[in-house]
Every structure is written in C-alpha cells, then in structure tokens.
Design an enzyme around this catalytic site. Structure first.
Site, PDB file in Angstrom:
ATOM      1  N   ARG A 135     102.973  16.831 -78.502  1.00 31.56           N
ATOM      2  CA  ARG A 135     103.690  16.856 -77.218  1.00 31.56           C
ATOM      3  C   ARG A 135     104.704  15.730 -77.089  1.00 31.56           C
ATOM      4  O   ARG A 135     105.074  15.326 -75.996  1.00 31.56           O
ATOM      5  CB  ARG A 135     102.717  16.827 -76.034  1.00 31.56           C
ATOM      6  CG  ARG A 135     101.765  17.997 -76.037  1.00 31.56           C
ATOM      7  CD  ARG A 135     101.028  18.126 -74.721  1.00 31.56           C
ATOM      8  NE  ARG A 135     100.130  19.265 -74.776  1.00 31.56           N
ATOM      9  CZ  ARG A 135      98.910  19.232 -75.276  1.00 31.56           C
ATOM     10  NH1 ARG A 135      98.421  18.097 -75.721  1.00 31.56           N
ATOM     11  NH2 ARG A 135      98.165  20.314 -75.299  1.00 31.56           N
ATOM     12  N   LYS A 157     119.144  17.266 -75.903  1.00 29.05           N
ATOM     13  CA  LYS A 157     118.908  18.701 -76.109  1.00 29.05           C
ATOM     14  C   LYS A 157     118.463  18.905 -77.550  1.00 29.05           C
ATOM     15  O   LYS A 157     119.132  18.458 -78.484  1.00 29.05           O
ATOM     16  CB  LYS A 157     120.181  19.517 -75.867  1.00 29.05           C
ATOM     17  CG  LYS A 157     120.431  19.843 -74.408  1.00 29.05           C
ATOM     18  CD  LYS A 157     121.586  20.823 -74.282  1.00 29.05           C
ATOM     19  CE  LYS A 157     121.879  21.118 -72.811  1.00 29.05           C
ATOM     20  NZ  LYS A 157     123.094  21.939 -72.643  1.00 29.05           N
ATOM     21  N   GLU A 199     135.442  18.699 -78.967  1.00 28.04           N
ATOM     22  CA  GLU A 199     134.499  18.178 -77.967  1.00 28.04           C
ATOM     23  C   GLU A 199     134.996  16.834 -77.405  1.00 28.04           C
ATOM     24  O   GLU A 199     134.748  16.510 -76.248  1.00 28.04           O
ATOM     25  CB  GLU A 199     133.089  18.022 -78.558  1.00 28.04           C
ATOM     26  CG  GLU A 199     132.421  19.331 -78.972  1.00 28.04           C
ATOM     27  CD  GLU A 199     131.869  20.149 -77.796  1.00 28.04           C
ATOM     28  OE1 GLU A 199     131.961  19.703 -76.630  1.00 28.04           O
ATOM     29  OE2 GLU A 199     131.344  21.253 -78.055  1.00 28.04           O
ATOM     30  N   LYS A 243     129.666  11.565 -72.155  1.00 27.73           N
ATOM     31  CA  LYS A 243     128.418  12.323 -72.238  1.00 27.73           C
ATOM     32  C   LYS A 243     127.258  11.506 -71.666  1.00 27.73           C
ATOM     33  O   LYS A 243     126.390  12.041 -70.970  1.00 27.73           O
ATOM     34  CB  LYS A 243     128.133  12.725 -73.694  1.00 27.73           C
ATOM     35  CG  LYS A 243     126.844  13.514 -73.800  1.00 27.73           C
ATOM     36  CD  LYS A 243     126.872  14.651 -74.750  1.00 27.73           C
ATOM     37  CE  LYS A 243     125.651  15.534 -74.504  1.00 27.73           C
ATOM     38  NZ  LYS A 243     125.438  16.530 -75.527  1.00 27.73           N
ATOM     39  N   GLU A 253     120.332  19.632 -66.928  1.00 27.93           N
ATOM     40  CA  GLU A 253     121.402  20.584 -66.613  1.00 27.93           C
ATOM     41  C   GLU A 253     121.126  21.380 -65.340  1.00 27.93           C
ATOM     42  O   GLU A 253     121.293  22.599 -65.292  1.00 27.93           O
ATOM     43  CB  GLU A 253     121.635  21.537 -67.798  1.00 27.93           C
ATOM     44  CG  GLU A 253     122.994  22.197 -67.770  1.00 27.93           C
ATOM     45  CD  GLU A 253     123.373  22.867 -69.089  1.00 27.93           C
ATOM     46  OE1 GLU A 253     123.026  22.327 -70.147  1.00 27.93           O
ATOM     47  OE2 GLU A 253     124.004  23.909 -69.029  1.00 27.93           O
ATOM     48  N   ARG A 257     125.541  18.401 -65.496  1.00 24.53           N
ATOM     49  CA  ARG A 257     125.630  18.546 -66.964  1.00 24.53           C
ATOM     50  C   ARG A 257     126.405  19.795 -67.372  1.00 24.53           C
ATOM     51  O   ARG A 257     126.949  19.858 -68.475  1.00 24.53           O
ATOM     52  CB  ARG A 257     124.228  18.532 -67.587  1.00 24.53           C
ATOM     53  CG  ARG A 257     124.277  18.464 -69.099  1.00 24.53           C
ATOM     54  CD  ARG A 257     122.957  18.081 -69.724  1.00 24.53           C
ATOM     55  NE  ARG A 257     123.087  18.060 -71.171  1.00 24.53           N
ATOM     56  CZ  ARG A 257     122.246  17.455 -71.992  1.00 24.53           C
ATOM     57  NH1 ARG A 257     121.193  16.809 -71.510  1.00 24.53           N
ATOM     58  NH2 ARG A 257     122.438  17.488 -73.298  1.00 24.53           N
ATOM     59  N   ASN A 261     129.923  21.934 -70.583  1.00 25.21           N
ATOM     60  CA  ASN A 261     130.154  23.269 -71.147  1.00 25.21           C
ATOM     61  C   ASN A 261     131.576  23.765 -70.877  1.00 25.21           C
ATOM     62  O   ASN A 261     131.843  24.967 -71.018  1.00 25.21           O
ATOM     63  CB  ASN A 261     129.136  24.265 -70.577  1.00 25.21           C
ATOM     64  CG  ASN A 261     127.756  23.999 -71.127  1.00 25.21           C
ATOM     65  OD1 ASN A 261     127.607  23.594 -72.280  1.00 25.21           O
ATOM     66  ND2 ASN A 261     126.742  24.202 -70.301  1.00 25.21           N
ATOM     67  N   HIS A 264     133.131  26.487 -72.946  1.00 20.18           N
ATOM     68  CA  HIS A 264     132.084  27.035 -73.813  1.00 20.18           C
ATOM     69  C   HIS A 264     131.748  28.498 -73.527  1.00 20.18           C
ATOM     70  O   HIS A 264     131.201  29.173 -74.402  1.00 20.18           O
ATOM     71  CB  HIS A 264     130.815  26.187 -73.718  1.00 20.18           C
ATOM     72  CG  HIS A 264     130.895  24.903 -74.523  1.00 20.18           C
ATOM     73  ND1 HIS A 264     131.895  23.973 -74.321  1.00 20.18           N
ATOM     74  CD2 HIS A 264     130.128  24.414 -75.532  1.00 20.18           C
ATOM     75  CE1 HIS A 264     131.705  22.954 -75.167  1.00 20.18           C
ATOM     76  NE2 HIS A 264     130.655  23.202 -75.907  1.00 20.18           N
ATOM     77  N   HIS A 268     131.602  30.447 -76.717  1.00 22.63           N
ATOM     78  CA  HIS A 268     130.374  31.084 -77.221  1.00 22.63           C
ATOM     79  C   HIS A 268     130.607  32.575 -77.468  1.00 22.63           C
ATOM     80  O   HIS A 268     130.042  33.147 -78.408  1.00 22.63           O
ATOM     81  CB  HIS A 268     129.217  30.904 -76.232  1.00 22.63           C
ATOM     82  CG  HIS A 268     128.643  29.521 -76.232  1.00 22.63           C
ATOM     83  ND1 HIS A 268     128.045  28.961 -75.127  1.00 22.63           N
ATOM     84  CD2 HIS A 268     128.576  28.574 -77.201  1.00 22.63           C
ATOM     85  CE1 HIS A 268     127.645  27.731 -75.417  1.00 22.63           C
ATOM     86  NE2 HIS A 268     127.940  27.478 -76.668  1.00 22.63           N
ATOM     87  N   HIS A 280     132.220  25.748 -84.317  1.00 19.42           N
ATOM     88  CA  HIS A 280     131.961  25.656 -82.876  1.00 19.42           C
ATOM     89  C   HIS A 280     133.163  25.058 -82.127  1.00 19.42           C
ATOM     90  O   HIS A 280     133.606  25.596 -81.110  1.00 19.42           O
ATOM     91  CB  HIS A 280     130.710  24.807 -82.657  1.00 19.42           C
ATOM     92  CG  HIS A 280     130.397  24.555 -81.221  1.00 19.42           C
ATOM     93  ND1 HIS A 280     129.974  25.548 -80.366  1.00 19.42           N
ATOM     94  CD2 HIS A 280     130.472  23.410 -80.481  1.00 19.42           C
ATOM     95  CE1 HIS A 280     129.789  25.029 -79.159  1.00 19.42           C
ATOM     96  NE2 HIS A 280     130.085  23.745 -79.195  1.00 19.42           N
TER      97      HIS A 280
HETATM   98  N1  GLY Z   1     126.477  20.364 -75.434  1.00 18.04           N
HETATM   99  C1  GLY Z   1     126.349  20.354 -74.041  1.00 18.04           C
HETATM  100  C2  GLY Z   1     125.240  19.501 -73.549  1.00 18.04           C
HETATM  101  O1  GLY Z   1     124.703  18.693 -74.289  1.00 18.04           O
HETATM  102  O2  GLY Z   1     124.850  19.630 -72.414  1.00 18.04           O
END
Ligand code: GLY
Length: 376
Positions: A135, A157, A199, A243, A253, A257, A261, A264, A268, A280
């Site tokens: 965990r 993430k 990015e 970031k 998010e 957050r 995106n 994106h 995507h 990407h």
């Molecule tokens: N790549 C977008 C984020 O980390 O929220």
C-alpha cells in the site's frame, strides 16, 4: 497564476550541486525536484545500511542505473537492478507483475525504496509499483527525457495501461524526490526532445509566458540542449515550477490540475486515431492549436493568441496541422476524454495568456470548424 509566486511551488535558486536548480513541490507530501549537473549524487541521502532499493530502469539506461546502484551501495544500501522495456511496452501488467515478484522475493518492506530511471513510461510504472507494494513505499524519480522531467515524473500520477486503454489503472503517489541532470536529455533523439518541448510550451501558455518569449527569441537553441545548456535548464525549471504550483494546489485533479491538460483532449484523440504512433508532444501541439481555434470561435481567445500558438510551436518544428477527413473518428475519441462529464465535452481554454478557464459544451459547429481550420 504566477509561477514564481509563493509557497506551493517555489524555486529555491541554486542547488548544492553547482548550477543545479531546486523546485519545491508543496502540498500534503512535499518534495523537491532538483535539476542540474551532478544531481544523481543526491540519491546517496536515501541510502541507509541494509535498505533495499529496487532500481527500475528503462532499457538503454543501464549506465545511469549502475551509477545509481553504486551510489546507494557505497552508503550500505542493498540495490537491485530491474530493467524494463522501452516506452509504453513498460506499462503492461506482465511487467508490473514481474516487479512485484522481485519485491516479494527480496523481502521488500515498507521502509524500502523504489527508484525509477527513464522516460515517462518508466517513471509511471516505477511510481505505480511503489504505490501498490504494501500500500505504498517511497519512490525517487530520475527522469531521463524532457517529457518525463517536465511532466510524468512530477506530480505523482502513476499507472499502467490495459488492453482497454492507456492509464486506466493507476494511483496518485508523489515521489519523495525527483532528480534530473539535463546532460542526460542531450542523449535523447532530437525528435523526442522537441516533442517534450510541447509540454514546456503548454506551461508557457497556461501560466508562464516568459517560456514563450525565451523560445521565440532563440528557437534553434531551444531545440538542442547541447547548444545552450543554460537555456535548457531555464526552460525545464520554469515548466517544472508551473507543474509544481498546480499539483501542490490540486494533486488529485479535482479542479485546477485540469489546466495541465491544455491541448490534450484533441491531442489524445489524435493519439487514438493514429494508434499511438504519434509522439505525445506532437499530438498535444496540434491539440493546442485546435483548442485555441475552438476557443476563438466561442469568443474566448483572440486571433493574435491563436496565431501565437502556431508561431511558437512551428518555430521549434512541432506540428500545427492535421490531415483532413478524420473528423468522425476524432469526435468520437474526444467524447471518451477524461474531462468529459456524461456526453458534455469540456475543454481548458485561454481567455488570455496565462489565463486558463473552461469551455463547456461548445457547439458541434464550432468543434468541427476548429478542425477544419487546422486540416484545410
Ligand atoms: N500530465 C498532466 C498531469 O500530470 O496532470
């Protein structure tokens, strides 16, 4: 949002290791991102006599992995190397299960450590193995690509792909430290580095326009970190700072957050339509032009700002157009975007430079006209 403002994601200036920079990421689990020559030596601080360390590294990054293992072993830790495939092939459940087996066989406990060395796919996988083992054990991320240092390795993430889609299984699991030596990025194929710049440019549009000024002033140096290491360091630090501020305020998010995106949703969609053969960042570059065109039609973004997207992205050789005749597929793919609520499309858009907002349920006419504007 001012990237230089205040506590949550502040740059602390020079790091102990020469010209290195440090960005502190605030929030519930604060950590530092160190970028600069020699920062790998900081790994030693995570070593303790007998501490087990699984060094998960991308194929082709054996030299850094061995250096990391030597640093850890010199402090009495017990490092083990685990090589994983390049790129998305790393983010498979079979690879993850192999790492779990290694952890089980070596009796990995909660006080042991995972280190992820490689591009974004490797750091996503290493982060997820750390998030899921007992965990949650600590992870130090060592990104070796531009995309990984400005995006994947920062912000917590983590995850893997399944047959049904990318990043469907994952967890928010912030690292305890992020270490990136920009010299490593000089060994990336140029097209991958440039793709990572998308990015960085995104951070310029959503929060820190100085990034755009720097790139526009010297695009030929911005695309080659060996030509101007100081510029590369400045761009990376600025993007990481953007970031850091965002994820410190909204790790999971729930709201802010989402601005990361930017570009994106359409990006995507291109990746899906192209069966993930596009880089990407290239897809995100076209996605930013698309969403700027869309927001212009909705009366949110002015024409000069739309043109600036094409100018800065084009200056570094990123794509700003997409082929015609694919609207139906792209529209279907956008309907599956993570920001979609029910059948309502939502986009991050700019009401001005560094002024992100949301555009909800744009008209079908505007959606298609924005595509026509970049595929004509
Ligand atoms: N790549 C977008 C984020 O980390 O929220």
């Amino acid at each position: 949002m001012s990237p230089a403002a205040g506590g949550s994601g502040r740059a602390d200036g020079d790091d102990a290791a020469g010209d290195a920079r440090t960005v502190e990421v605030g929030g519930e689990s604060p950590y530092a991102v160190h970028v600069g020559p020699g920062v790998l030596s900081r790994l030693a601080a995570h070593a303790e006599p007998g501490r087990r360390v699984l060094v998960v590294h991308q194929q082709g990054r054996e030299d850094f992995a061995r250096e990391a293992a030597e640093l850890l072993a010199a402090q009495g830790a017990a490092p083990e190397l685990a090589v994983v495939p390049d790129a998305e092939a790393a983010k498979r459940v079979e690879v993850l299960a192999g790492l779990w087996a290694r952890l089980g066989q070596s009796g990995f406990t909660r006080s042991d450590l995972v280190v992820g060395i490689g591009g974004g796919a490797t750091t996503d996988l290493a982060g997820f193995v750390a998030a899921s083992w007992l965990r949650g054990v600590q992870v130090v991320q060592v990104p070796t690509s531009l995309l990984a240092v400005v995006d994947a390795a920062v912000g917590g993430k983590t995850g893997i792909n399944t047959a049904e889609g990318k990043n469907l299984v994952g967890a928010f699991h912030p690292p305890v430290e992020v270490l990136c030596d920009p010299a490593w990025l000089q060994t990336q194929p140029r097209a991958d580095y440039v793709s990572g710049l998308a990015e960085v440019i995104k951070c310029g549009f959503i929060a820190d326009p100085a990034i755009l000024d720097l790139i526009e002033a010297a695009p030929e140096r911005a695309v080659d970190p060996s030509l101007d290491p100081a510029l590369a360091l400045e761009l990376i630090t600025r993007a990481v700072r953007v970031k850091a501020e965002v994820v410190a305020a909204d790790l999971t998010e729930s709201s802010l957050r989402e601005i990361l995106n930017y570009g994106h949703t359409f990006g995507h969609a291109i990746e899906q339509v192209e069966h993930f053969t596009w880089r990407h960042g290239d897809a995100v570059a076209v996605g930013m032009v698309y969403v700027a065109e869309l927001a212009h039609r909705a009366g949110v973004t002015d024409a000069d700002l739309v043109e600036r997207h094409r100018r800065v992205l084009g200056a570094v050789g990123l794509p700003t157009a997409y082929r015609p005749g694919r609207w139906e597929e792209l529209r279907t793919a956008m309907g599956r975007d993570k920001k979609t609520r029910g059948s309502t499309l939502r986009f991050v858009v700019l009401e001005g430079l560094a002024r992100p907002t949301r555009l909800v349920a744009p008209s079908e006419e505007d959606l298609e006209a924005a595509y026509a504007a970049l595929s004509g």
